[in-house]
Design a protein around this motif. Structure first.
Motif, PDB file in Angstrom:
ATOM      1  N   ALA A   1       0.780  -1.193   0.020  1.00  0.00           N
ATOM      2  CA  ALA A   1       0.032  -0.068  -0.076  1.00  0.00           C
ATOM      3  C   ALA A   1       0.746   1.173   0.041  1.00  0.00           C
ATOM      4  CB  ALA A   1      -0.941  -0.040   1.415  1.00  0.00           C
ATOM      5  N   ASP A   2       1.976   1.311   1.000  1.00  0.00           N
ATOM      6  CA  ASP A   2       2.825   2.491   0.942  1.00  0.00           C
ATOM      7  C   ASP A   2       3.523   2.798  -0.609  1.00  0.00           C
ATOM      8  OD1 ASP A   2       2.406   2.892   3.554  1.00  0.00           O
ATOM      9  OD2 ASP A   2       4.096   1.867   4.283  1.00  0.00           O
ATOM     10  N   SER A   3       3.808   1.701  -1.215  1.00  0.00           N
ATOM     11  CA  SER A   3       4.413   1.913  -2.606  1.00  0.00           C
ATOM     12  C   SER A   3       3.492   2.454  -3.570  1.00  0.00           C
ATOM     13  CB  SER A   3       4.945   0.551  -3.232  1.00  0.00           C
ATOM     14  OG  SER A   3       4.102  -0.167  -3.579  1.00  0.00           O
ATOM     15  N   PHE A   4       2.111   2.206  -3.233  1.00  0.00           N
ATOM     16  CA  PHE A   4       1.221   2.859  -4.211  1.00  0.00           C
ATOM     17  C   PHE A   4       0.627   4.145  -3.637  1.00  0.00           C
ATOM     18  CE2 PHE A   4      -3.316   3.566  -5.125  1.00  0.00           C
ATOM     19  CZ  PHE A   4      -3.256   3.652  -6.421  1.00  0.00           C
ATOM     20  N   LEU A   5       0.428   4.301  -2.473  1.00  0.00           N
ATOM     21  CA  LEU A   5      -0.019   5.598  -2.068  1.00  0.00           C
ATOM     22  C   LEU A   5       0.940   6.133  -1.016  1.00  0.00           C
ATOM     23  CD1 LEU A   5      -2.288   7.505  -1.481  1.00  0.00           C
ATOM     24  CD2 LEU A   5      -3.108   6.062   0.457  1.00  0.00           C
ATOM     25  N   PRO A   6       1.785   7.291  -1.400  1.00  0.00           N
ATOM     26  CA  PRO A   6       2.981   7.966  -0.777  1.00  0.00           C
ATOM     27  C   PRO A   6       2.186   9.100   0.271  1.00  0.00           C
ATOM     28  CG  PRO A   6       2.605   8.973  -2.952  1.00  0.00           C
ATOM     29  CD  PRO A   6       1.965   7.754  -3.074  1.00  0.00           C
ATOM     30  N   PRO A   7       3.092   9.416   1.209  1.00  0.00           N
ATOM     31  CA  PRO A   7       2.463  10.407   2.041  1.00  0.00           C
ATOM     32  C   PRO A   7       2.004  11.632   1.762  1.00  0.00           C
ATOM     33  CG  PRO A   7       4.597   9.517   2.971  1.00  0.00           C
ATOM     34  CD  PRO A   7       4.383   8.856   1.520  1.00  0.00           C
ATOM     35  N   TYR A   8       0.995  12.310   2.267  1.00  0.00           N
ATOM     36  CA  TYR A   8       0.272  13.392   1.772  1.00  0.00           C
ATOM     37  C   TYR A   8       1.108  14.692   1.772  1.00  0.00           C
ATOM     38  CZ  TYR A   8      -3.175  17.213   1.494  1.00  0.00           C
ATOM     39  OH  TYR A   8      -3.544  18.460   0.939  1.00  0.00           O
ATOM     40  N   ARG A   9       1.543  15.155   0.970  1.00  0.00           N
ATOM     41  CA  ARG A   9       2.251  16.389   0.979  1.00  0.00           C
ATOM     42  C   ARG A   9       1.392  17.585   0.416  1.00  0.00           C
ATOM     43  NH1 ARG A   9       5.807  14.136   3.442  1.00  0.00           N
ATOM     44  NH2 ARG A   9       7.542  12.789   2.612  1.00  0.00           N
ATOM     45  N   PRO A  10       0.844  18.372   1.339  1.00  0.00           N
ATOM     46  CA  PRO A  10       0.066  19.428   1.019  1.00  0.00           C
ATOM     47  C   PRO A  10       0.623  20.615   0.249  1.00  0.00           C
ATOM     48  CG  PRO A  10       0.221  19.357   3.299  1.00  0.00           C
ATOM     49  CD  PRO A  10       1.144  18.294   2.904  1.00  0.00           C
ATOM     50  N   GLU A  11      -0.024  21.297  -0.758  1.00  0.00           N
ATOM     51  CA  GLU A  11       0.603  22.277  -1.259  1.00  0.00           C
ATOM     52  C   GLU A  11       0.769  23.382  -0.674  1.00  0.00           C
ATOM     53  OE1 GLU A  11      -0.502  22.097  -5.675  1.00  0.00           O
ATOM     54  OE2 GLU A  11      -0.189  24.287  -5.854  1.00  0.00           O
ATOM     55  N   HIS A  12      -0.295  23.643   0.382  1.00  0.00           N
ATOM     56  CA  HIS A  12      -0.633  24.915   0.913  1.00  0.00           C
ATOM     57  C   HIS A  12      -0.742  24.445   2.440  1.00  0.00           C
ATOM     58  CE1 HIS A  12      -0.834  27.586  -2.579  1.00  0.00           C
ATOM     59  NE2 HIS A  12      -1.490  26.562  -2.968  1.00  0.00           N
ATOM     60  N   PRO A  13       0.410  24.151   3.287  1.00  0.00           N
ATOM     61  CA  PRO A  13       0.252  23.610   4.624  1.00  0.00           C
ATOM     62  C   PRO A  13      -0.126  24.911   5.626  1.00  0.00           C
ATOM     63  CG  PRO A  13       2.557  23.561   4.035  1.00  0.00           C
ATOM     64  CD  PRO A  13       1.806  23.740   2.717  1.00  0.00           C
ATOM     65  N   LEU A  14      -0.693  24.470   6.769  1.00  0.00           N
ATOM     66  CA  LEU A  14      -0.898  25.495   7.487  1.00  0.00           C
ATOM     67  C   LEU A  14       0.425  25.703   8.380  1.00  0.00           C
ATOM     68  CD1 LEU A  14      -3.449  27.407   8.471  1.00  0.00           C
ATOM     69  CD2 LEU A  14      -3.848  25.666   9.972  1.00  0.00           C
ATOM     70  N   HIS A  15       0.985  26.626   8.287  1.00  0.00           N
ATOM     71  CA  HIS A  15       2.466  26.740   8.957  1.00  0.00           C
ATOM     72  C   HIS A  15       2.543  28.306   9.303  1.00  0.00           C
ATOM     73  CE1 HIS A  15       6.601  26.161   9.639  1.00  0.00           C
ATOM     74  NE2 HIS A  15       6.510  25.225   9.604  1.00  0.00           N
TER      75      HIS A  15
END
Lengths: 384, 203
Positions: free
Chosen positions: A183-197
């Motif tokens: 599953a990890d190899s198909f679905l990488p971690p979510y990287r938001p384009e506009h993170p709240l930071h």
């Protein structure tokens, strides 16, 4: 690993394998055992996910809007009245372009009270800007959740994964469960384009005057228009990794059929048996399963039905005053086309009534025997 | 395709029985589909559960109206519920009862098997004396009477599917396997229907 599990458990596995960060849900009727399964896993420490128990479905979605804006992967599940109560927040999730995945177990809307299968709940949310994917079996339920996050995060739109109440949600059948590594190899971690930071300040959820609002909606529409191509890529990659794929639609049965039957959800499974039997008796018939309802796969369906004379649609839903919603969408998508087969719109199985092989055959026979539908709504299996 | 209907009362575990038997068939290479009668379950009220097992994926997604076999977890349901509704001629009807199979001849032209699952459950400490859990014992009896699925597969499924008292439940199933009473009335022999196919698992 292959296990005999319910549709609700298949959802839970899909969520675990998607490494969801935040789950928010309201845990009573019409909620299903999905959230029960997940909260047990979290409670026993086997799933490292933040679970927010809120006081309503409206709040469940509101909480996820906050969490997703914060830049994490989010999930909730609901059904019928619960989805209806979430309605306002559904618009907010899509308008804010948040890649939330929601599972809706299709149940009828009351009154009268009914907890059985009926698509009117999810289809009444068709204009909320959510992608909608309908499933035929428990394997497809699990697989679709993994695909849903890929699609959602690529186009920044929320996805509703839909399964029939009881017929899938409470039915156990064999499901192949991918490993976490697969599953990890198909679905990488979510990287938001506009993170709240705080280090990278941006404005969220501000007012947009008439000068700007329309462009937000234009961009949302453009994102929807990207879905067919992205979903196709995601599905093809899934197929190459796991050996299973679904497409936005699937055609089965005879190649050059004169009559086509269009279905969605579990009615498709029973239809496969009926169409096979009819073909063996020399009837020229084929079936189309519609998996993606939003954005509606108009072009894909047109390519399959342009040569046919007549199309039967079985809708397990009703838009009172119009008829079945899949039939309505199909008719609208055909209007500007050169070849327009007659569309026979059947409404059947409302509130969980069985759509039996006999009823499906009756719909196909009626379509074969008539030049055009005698009524706008053809009621199938109705006690008159 | 084999279609089985379970009759019980809410809380007796008819749904779990259907699921455990499905897993037993699954271990023998079958594709399975197990589901409760879709509804609002109330404790003590008559409930049903269903099971389909086939050597091909099960595509039929409707209730079972004409079962091949019926399992009755509570004998007081007979008369209160039409337990043989749609049951195919010569199909098995397995009843939790202390009576001999011929006490149920009046039900019709079916193969009757009986097992006193209640006493087996109590003996093994399953549930309470007033509310014994008979669903695992009855499956051992099903294995022996119908010959459709092996007792080892049933025991394995019990261990996998139940949360607690795995040993006691597996033991109850094995005891029922030995204690079930039945007479073969049709020409169909036990061994004819007892086949296993482990090659069908792959897709």
């Amino acid at each position: 690993m292959r296990r005999v599990i319910t549709g609700n458990q298949a959802v839970a596995y899909g969520v675990i394998l998607s490494r969801v960060d935040v789950i928010s849900a309201y845990p009573i009727t019409p909620q299903t055992t999905i959230v029960e399964e997940l909260s047990e896993l979290i409670g026993s420490g086997r799933l490292n996910t933040r679970f927010l128990k809120v006081e309503s479905e409206h709040s469940a979605m509101a909480a996820l809007i906050g969490a997703s804006t914060g830049g994490v992967r989010c999930f909730t599940a609901t059904s019928s009245q619960g989805l209806a109560y979430m309605h306002e927040m559904l618009h907010w999730a899509s308008g804010a372009r948040l890649p939330i995945v929601l599972v809706n177990v299709n149940r009828a809307l009351a009154p009268p009270w009914n907890i059985w299968s009926d698509q009117s709940d999810s289809l009444s949310q068709r204009d909320t800007g959510w992608i909608q994917l309908y499933c035929e079996n428990n394997q497809e339920v699990l697989d679709t959740i993994l695909q849903a996050y890929r699609i959602a995060e690529a186009v920044r739109l929320p996805v509703m994964v839909v399964l029939d109440a009881y017929v899938l949600s409470h039915t156990s059948e064999p499901v192949e469960i991918p490993t976490m590594e697969e599953a990890d190899s198909f679905l990488p971690p979510y990287r938001p384009e506009h993170p709240l930071h705080t280090g990278q300040p941006e404005a969220f959820s501000m007012i947009a005057t008439p000068e700007h609002f329309m462009e937000f909606r234009y961009k949302m529409q453009k994102a929807m228009e990207q879905v067919p191509a992205i979903a196709k890529t995601v599905d093809e990659e899934f197929r190459s990794r796991f050996g299973r794929g679904y497409g936005s639609i699937e055609r089965y049965g005879e190649g050059e059929a004169e009559v086509l039957l269009i279905t969605s959800g579990t009615v498709t499974s029973t239809s496969r048996i009926v169409i096979q039997r009819l073909m063996e008796r020399g009837v020229s018939v084929a079936g189309i399963k519609v998996k993606r309802f939003r954005p509606f796969p108009s072009e894909e369906i047109y390519e399959e039905i342009r040569g046919a004379k007549k199309v039967a649609v079985i809708d397990r839903n009703l838009s009172a005053g119009v008829g079945g919603i899949f039939a309505q969408e199909l008719r609208a998508s055909l209007y500007s086309k050169e070849e327009r087969p007659q569309v026979f719109g059947f409404v059947s199985g409302l509130g969980g009534r069985d759509i039996t092989p006999e009823l499906i055959e009756e719909a196909i026979r009626c379509t074969i025997e008539h030049h055009r539908p005698e009524e706008e709504i053809l009621w199938l299996g109705l006690k008159r | 395709m084999i279609e089985i209907r379970f009759h019980g009362r809410g809380g007796q575990g008819a749904q779990v029985a259907s699921k455990v038997l499905a897993v037993a068939f699954f271990h023998e290479g079958y594709y399975v589909q197990s589901f409760p009668a879709f509804g609002v379950e109330r404790r003590g009220a008559p409930v049903m559960a269903f099971l389909r097992a086939d050597q091909r994926p099960v595509q039929l997604r409707v209730n079972i109206y004409e079962p091949d076999h019926v399992v009755v977890l509570d004998p007081t349901l007979i008369g209160a519920v039409d337990v043989t509704s749609g049951l195919k001629p010569n199909g098995w009807i397995l009843i939790n009862s202390h009576q001999a199979p011929d006490a149920f001849d009046h039900l019709g032209n079916f193969q009757v098997a009986t097992v006193h699952a209640t006493s087996i459950a109590i003996r093994n400490g399953l549930g309470s004396r007033t509310n014994p859990i008979v669903n695992t014992a009855i499956l051992g009896a099903f294995s022996k009477a119908t010959g459709l699925v092996g007792i080892d597969s049933v025991a394995l499924a019990i261990r996998e599917e139940l949360q607690g008292k795995k040993d006691e439940n597996a033991k109850a199933a094995r005891e029922a396997y030995h204690e079930v009473k039945y007479e073969i009335r049709s020409t169909k022999s036990e061994t004819d229907t007892n086949f296993q196919n482990k090659d069908d698992l792959g897709e």
